[in-house]
Scaffold this active site. Structure first.
Site, PDB file in Angstrom:
ATOM      1  N   LYS A  23       0.840  -1.209   0.000  1.00 14.29           N
ATOM      2  CA  LYS A  23       0.000   0.000   0.000  1.00 14.29           C
ATOM      3  C   LYS A  23       0.870   1.251   0.000  1.00 14.29           C
ATOM      4  CE  LYS A  23      -1.817   1.611   4.041  1.00 14.29           C
ATOM      5  NZ  LYS A  23      -1.525   3.026   4.269  1.00 14.29           N
ATOM      6  N   ASN A  24       1.867   1.264   0.885  1.00 15.33           N
ATOM      7  CA  ASN A  24       2.640   2.495   1.053  1.00 15.33           C
ATOM      8  C   ASN A  24       3.630   2.753  -0.073  1.00 15.33           C
ATOM      9  OD1 ASN A  24       1.233   2.919   3.350  1.00 15.33           O
ATOM     10  ND2 ASN A  24       2.909   2.484   4.776  1.00 15.33           N
ATOM     11  N   ARG A  94      -4.275  10.440   5.027  1.00 15.17           N
ATOM     12  CA  ARG A  94      -3.113  11.315   5.133  1.00 15.17           C
ATOM     13  C   ARG A  94      -2.254  11.281   3.865  1.00 15.17           C
ATOM     14  NH1 ARG A  94       0.610  13.941   8.419  1.00 15.17           N
ATOM     15  NH2 ARG A  94       2.744  13.370   7.947  1.00 15.17           N
ATOM     16  N   CYS A 118      -5.171   7.910   9.699  1.00 18.30           N
ATOM     17  CA  CYS A 118      -5.275   7.189  10.965  1.00 18.30           C
ATOM     18  C   CYS A 118      -5.172   8.148  12.141  1.00 18.30           C
ATOM     19  CB  CYS A 118      -4.136   6.194  11.065  1.00 18.30           C
ATOM     20  SG  CYS A 118      -4.384   4.708  10.115  1.00 18.30           S
ATOM     21  N   ARG A 123      -0.014  14.540  13.352  1.00 22.05           N
ATOM     22  CA  ARG A 123       0.762  14.179  12.170  1.00 22.05           C
ATOM     23  C   ARG A 123       0.853  15.380  11.248  1.00 22.05           C
ATOM     24  NH1 ARG A 123      -1.067   8.255  10.191  1.00 22.05           N
ATOM     25  NH2 ARG A 123       0.852   8.419   9.026  1.00 22.05           N
ATOM     26  N   PRO A 124       1.718  16.342  11.600  1.00 28.41           N
ATOM     27  CA  PRO A 124       1.803  17.546  10.772  1.00 28.41           C
ATOM     28  C   PRO A 124       2.488  17.270   9.432  1.00 28.41           C
ATOM     29  CG  PRO A 124       3.460  17.604  12.527  1.00 28.41           C
ATOM     30  CD  PRO A 124       2.662  16.344  12.722  1.00 28.41           C
ATOM     31  N   LEU A 127       7.312  19.458   7.539  1.00 26.68           N
ATOM     32  CA  LEU A 127       8.569  19.193   6.824  1.00 26.68           C
ATOM     33  C   LEU A 127       8.351  19.248   5.309  1.00 26.68           C
ATOM     34  CD1 LEU A 127       9.895  16.226   8.998  1.00 26.68           C
ATOM     35  CD2 LEU A 127      10.579  18.628   9.110  1.00 26.68           C
ATOM     36  N   ASP A 306       4.624   0.688  12.081  1.00 27.21           N
ATOM     37  CA  ASP A 306       3.413   0.065  11.533  1.00 27.21           C
ATOM     38  C   ASP A 306       3.243  -1.387  11.975  1.00 27.21           C
ATOM     39  OD1 ASP A 306       2.649   2.373  10.346  1.00 27.21           O
ATOM     40  OD2 ASP A 306       3.094   1.767   8.292  1.00 27.21           O
ATOM     41  N   VAL A 328       8.258   6.896  16.898  1.00 31.45           N
ATOM     42  CA  VAL A 328       7.947   7.575  15.623  1.00 31.45           C
ATOM     43  C   VAL A 328       6.672   8.417  15.732  1.00 31.45           C
ATOM     44  CG1 VAL A 328       7.462   7.225  13.165  1.00 31.45           C
ATOM     45  CG2 VAL A 328       9.154   5.792  14.312  1.00 31.45           C
ATOM     46  N   ARG A 398      -8.590  -0.445   4.797  1.00 32.48           N
ATOM     47  CA  ARG A 398      -7.699   0.546   4.168  1.00 32.48           C
ATOM     48  C   ARG A 398      -6.342  -0.079   3.847  1.00 32.48           C
ATOM     49  NH1 ARG A 398      -6.494   4.681   7.939  1.00 32.48           N
ATOM     50  NH2 ARG A 398      -4.972   5.027   6.330  1.00 32.48           N
TER      51      ARG A 398
END
Ligand code: UD1
Length: 432
Positions: A23-24, A94, A118, A123-124, A127, A306, A328, A398
């Site tokens: 997925k990622n 996200r 999620c 979770r900004p 960056l 994860d 993390v 998801r």
């Protein structure tokens, strides 16, 4: 209506599972198609997941045509695309933020509401925005949406304060058309990053990435039609291995790249698990009760955040006390109260979970608060006595393709049912 998974646990799993595409890795490679003008990107081994469907819808909303069948996706991007992203789609996940870099590179401007995803702490995307600003973009936040304007981005040196996966991907895609050379330092080194590098290179981008955390991109004028292959999903594969470990079963996960999961295999060996590893498969064998181990989540090649909830589910049943430190994300312990409902003995102290192993877990009604927390509860349910109902399954779809079929094929007694309860909070759940 939300669905729930009913699990009758306590049976060792046995059999073979084929891993899905990651997925990622699929999501950023799909976003990279935005960089094409009147060209086509074919992507193989794309998992059929809710997040992938959301990204496909997002690309369509920008004007791309997306065909998806039998793990093969074809994305054709027209000469003109929209640079404004629809809030309803962006807020669903996200990873929508991955379209910002390529949109800005290609259109010179982009509007994107701050994304959702999620619920695992703050979770900004500071960056991402800081890097784009260094490349010459002017960025404003208007009513919760990022308004970015650049004309042409300029190559420069960007040091990431943290090796963020999404920021590395976004900035790499933004740099593909930047004038001159962009040097990204302290980048993420996850396998999914290199999958994106390979896809971009095959489209004609000039990128050097040797795995040291420095990525150099030479700006080009345009990209061409190409095809890309998605790597195996190391998180999905590891989830099935951990389900084997928790149930003291014998599970083979095939079609994977075992060295992508070295950090998990090392911990399982330390815990006394019996494993065999070939070029493309890992098998876990029954080895009795695991021994406690301690670990800390870190960027790759460290232990993946994860997998933290799923490994915790297995360690609930280990002999002795394990300590799992999450470094993390903030607040990635929402599964702990649910595991404790099943008889686990876990205390949270700041960013560490102290897990006092128990001999067995008992079925309960539990709530999946996010994707991997849900996977952890399923693992616990498979190992537990009696019946477990995992509510809010939507999160799990998801990230896990054909979860029900794959678990059943290795002997799990599960069914997916509509959830009659209006599950808004844990307190509203029936207790078992
Ligand atoms: C990606 C993965 C996600 C995984 C995470 C960490 C995708 C689609 N998702 O998410 O499954 O859990 O990597 O391995 O690939 N951060 C900032 N500012 C930023 C960006 C990040 O403070 O601009 C922080 C985050 O809040 C978090 C940490 O950095 O605490 C890691 O985030 P990041 O590596 O960016 O994760 P994602 O790309 O969102």
């Amino acid at each position: 209506m939300e669905s729930k998974m009913k699990i009758i646990g306590g049976t060792p799993l046995k059999g073979r599972v084929l891993a899905q595409g990651a997925k990622n890795a699929a999501l950023p490679v799909m976003a990279a198609a935005i960089l094409l003008k009147g060209e086509k990107l074919t992507i193989n081994r794309v998992p059929n997941l809710l997040d992938v469907v959301t990204m496909a819808d997002l690309l369509r909303s920008l004007g791309a045509s997306v065909q998806f069948k039998d793990q093969k996706m074809e994305i054709s991007t027209p000469l003109d695309i929209s640079w404004e992203t629809p809030p309803d789609l962006v807020r669903k996940m996200r990873a929508s933020s991955l379209v910002l870099g390529p949109l800005l590179a290609r259109c010179g401007k982009a509007v994107m509401p701050l994304p959702g995803g999620c619920s695992i702490g703050s979770r900004p995307i500071d960056l991402h925005l800081k890097g784009l600003t260094r490349m010459g973009a002017s960025i404003e936040l208007v009513h919760g949406a990022v308004h970015a304007q650049a004309g042409v981005l300029k190559g420069c040196r960007i040091y990431l304060d943290f090796p963020s996966v999404g920021a590395t991907e976004n900035l790499m895609m933004a740099a593909v058309f930047a004038r001159g050379e962009t040097i990204l330092e302290n980048t993420a080194r996850e396998p999914e990053i290199f999958n994106l590098v390979d896809a971009l290179r095959s489209m004609g981008a000039i990128i050097e990435a040797d795995g040291t955390g420095v990525i150099r991109i030479q700006g080009v004028e345009g990209l061409k039609s190409s095809s890309a292959n998605i790597i195996p999903d190391r998180v999905e594969a590891s989830t099935y291995i951990l389900a084997g470990a928790a149930t003291n079963g014998e599970v083979t996960v095939a079609n994977i790249i075992p060295n992508h999961i070295d950090s998990l295999l090392a911990k399982l060996e330390e815990a006394g698990a019996l494993l065999s590893v070939s070029d493309t498969e890992v098998t876990i064998y029954p080895s009795g009760r695991l021994k406690s181990v301690s670990l800390k989540t870190l960027p790759y090649p460290g232990f993946p955040t994860d997998l933290q909830p799923q490994v915790m589910a297995a360690l609930c049943l280990a002999e002795g006390t394990s300590v799992v430190q999450e470094s993390v994300f903030q607040s990635r312990f929402l599964h702990v109260s649910e595991l404790n409902k099943m008889g686990a003995r876990i205390d949270i102290q700041s960013n560490s979970a102290i897990i006092n192993g128990v001999e067995s877990l008992a079925g309960a009604d539990v709530l999946a608060t996010d994707l991997r927390a849900g996977a952890a509860l399923i693992i616990a349910g498979l190992a537990a006595r009696d019946t477990t109902c995992v509510h809010n399954l939507g999160h799990i779809f998801r990230g896990y393709e054909k979860l029900e079929d794959k678990l059943r094929a290795i002997g799990a007694n599960i069914s997916i049912l509509p959830s009659e309860e209006d599950v808004k909070g844990v307190s509203e759940l029936p207790r078992s």
